[in-house]
Enzyme design. Structure first.
Site, short mmCIF file in Angstrom:
data_model
loop_
_atom_site.label_atom_id
_atom_site.label_comp_id
_atom_site.label_asym_id
_atom_site.label_seq_id
_atom_site.Cartn_x
_atom_site.Cartn_y
_atom_site.Cartn_z
CE LYS A 144 49.57 36.45 7.00
NZ LYS A 144 49.15 37.38 8.06
CG ASP B 67 46.74 38.36 5.33
OD1 ASP B 67 46.98 38.84 6.44
OD2 ASP B 67 47.24 38.84 4.28
N1 GLU Z 1 46.00 37.74 8.90
C1 GLU Z 1 45.79 38.37 10.17
C2 GLU Z 1 47.07 39.01 10.64
O1 GLU Z 1 47.83 39.50 9.83
C3 GLU Z 1 45.13 37.47 11.18
C4 GLU Z 1 45.80 36.20 11.51
C5 GLU Z 1 44.97 35.26 12.38
O2 GLU Z 1 43.87 35.64 12.80
O3 GLU Z 1 45.45 34.15 12.64
O4 GLU Z 1 47.35 39.12 11.80
#
Ligand code: GLU
Length: 460
Positions: free
Chosen positions: A135, A175
């Site tokens: 993240k 996100d």
């Molecule tokens: N931010 C999204 C999640 O919490 C997607 C992450 C992504 O597609 O890599 O899963």
């Protein structure tokens, strides 16, 4: 790692870890504690316990491979220099390249990104795809910024991040605060720095390498998961039922879209300032215009629909959120972490709510989770229920690597199948470990097992 012989020992171990770390890590410990307490039955019942202890799996799993922290300097529209902090937490790549979104929000700090990265490891494992967990993001606030300022920030952010990512290394996505516009600017800068047009980010606009259905994927996936869970638990379908949703971003609005398509009456949505309640079902085209095009406050909704009501945050019940006090069949927290408190959980139970599906990451506090698990509510945890977003990101990586473009229908079918598989896997894992109907434990155990197996097989 000390042997974890009982829940008490597990708790003592967690307390020790808490003491060793800084206060910023509160949400991270919340996420970790839930997982460690869930996986306890796994340790009691099979070989995994000894193997995990011998390989220090827990200690390794809760420690990110690396935390990258950097300065982001950019020029605003008044030609003044602005400074923000950027991060990428590369948590675990046992199952595949690091994968997870970027969050741009003033609340972002290392602790929040560690919690999100940790959740992402298990979520990505549950999809069954070859994806590790990561993240990242920044304390940059896109709210109130011009398009040009967002572009300049994204370019400055990527000037540092590009050194650490790659289609086989780490593939960021969106996100909170990061959507197609931001991903486009980030992708453009990566391309300028490296000259490589490659699948280094997902959630790209569909006309240059993005997967069709990626914007809809998380919200639709949340509803596909809920539908399957209700079926497995012998509950009535969503058709004709009153549903409540919090949030008004990408996840919330696409969850509402799918709920409406299934004939449910979705009566709420929220933003950081207040809640809309519209008994006839919310006007989705208007919400999309307000939030995706005009980036305006929900208060505007009332101008077009004076018969609906708007409740500002200042009028929410003490310690809770107005949205969870509205009687509903199914509730969908799709805003942000810890938005559903013990007060809210009690209201949902009192009002006879049948299912709660977490669209946001960790939207329920620890106390709220315990209250809901003790009640008749079917609780679908985020790391299983909102995995549709990252699953379609995985599909985008496949399409980019193969220089292909799948149709909307193809992606939708694969998404539906993935969400149903995750739901069945979580449900059967819970049964296998003696906690039938507990999707929180089921998800944590199933996700952990896949990652731990890979870590053990890969050695140290
Ligand atoms: N931010 C999204 C999640 O919490 C997607 C992450 C992504 O597609 O890599 O899963």
């Amino acid at each position: 790692m000390k042997r974890v012989n009982s829940i008490v020992d597990a708790k003592a171990e967690i307390a020790k870890l808490k003491n060793e770390n800084c206060a910023e890590d509160d949400v991270f410990f919340q996420a970790m504690e839930e997982v460690l307490l869930s996986i306890f039955p796994l340790f009691k019942s099979d070989e995994m316990y000894n193997k995990s202890a011998k390989n220090a799996i827990i200690r390794r799993l809760i420690t990110p491979d690396r935390v990258i922290k950097f300065k982001v300097v950019w020029l605003d529209d008044k030609n003044e220099v602005q400074v923000n902090t950027g991060y990428r937490v590369q948590f675990n790549n046992a199952l595949g390249p690091y994968k997870g979104g970027l969050r741009f929000h003033p609340s972002v700090n290392e602790g929040i990104l560690k919690f999100l990265g940790f959740e992402q490891i298990l979520k990505n494992a549950l999809t069954g795809l070859p994806l590790g967990g990561a993240k990242g993001g920044s304390d940059f606030d896109p709210k109130g910024k011009s398009d040009f300022e967002v572009m300049k920030f994204c370019s400055a952010f990527m000037k540092e991040l590009y050194k650490h990512i790659g289609p086989r290394i780490d593939v960021p996505a969106g996100d909170i605060g990061v959507g197609g516009r931001e991903i486009g600017y980030l992708f453009g800068q990566y391309k300028r720095m490296t000259t490589a047009f490659e699948g280094v980010l997902t959630g790209k606009p569909a006309f240059f390498g993005g997967s069709l259905m990626r914007p809809e994927a998380t919200g639709y996936g949340v509803i596909y998961f809920t539908r399957k869970m209700l079926e497995l638990e012998g509950k009535e379908t969503l058709e004709g039922k009153v549903c409540t949703v919090s949030g008004s971003g990408n996840v919330a609005l696409h969850a509402i879209e799918k709920l409406q398509a299934l004939g449910a009456v979705t009566v709420t949505c929220t933003d950081s300032k207040g809640m809309i309640y519209d008994a006839r079902g919310v006007d989705l085209p208007l919400l999309k215009e307000l939030k995706f095009e005009r980036r305006a406050s929900l208060e505007e909704y009332i101008k077009a629909h004076p018969e609906a009501s708007y409740t500002p945050v200042s009028e929410y019940p003490k310690g809770g959120h107005a949205v969870w006090n509205i009687p509903c069949y199914a509730a969908f927290p799709c805003a942000t972490q810890n938005e559903l408190t013990a007060v809210d959980a009690k209201n949902l139970v009192k009002n006879g709510c049948v299912s709660v599906t977490e669209g946001a990451n960790m939207p329920s506090t620890t106390d709220a989770v315990h209250i809901m698990l003790k009640s008749d509510i079917c609780l679908a945890p985020a790391k299983a229920a909102n995995a549709g977003g990252v699953a379609v990101s995985g599909f985008e990586m496949s399409q980019n690597a193969a220089m292909q473009k799948w149709t909307f229908e193809e992606v939708d079918l694969k998404l539906k199948a993935t969400m149903e598989d995750i739901c069945e896997n979580v449900s059967s894992t819970a049964k296998e470990f003696g906690v039938a109907g507990n999707y929180v434990d089921g998800a944590n155990i199933a996700g952990f097992k896949r990652v731990a197996d890979a870590m053990i097989a890969e050695g140290v």
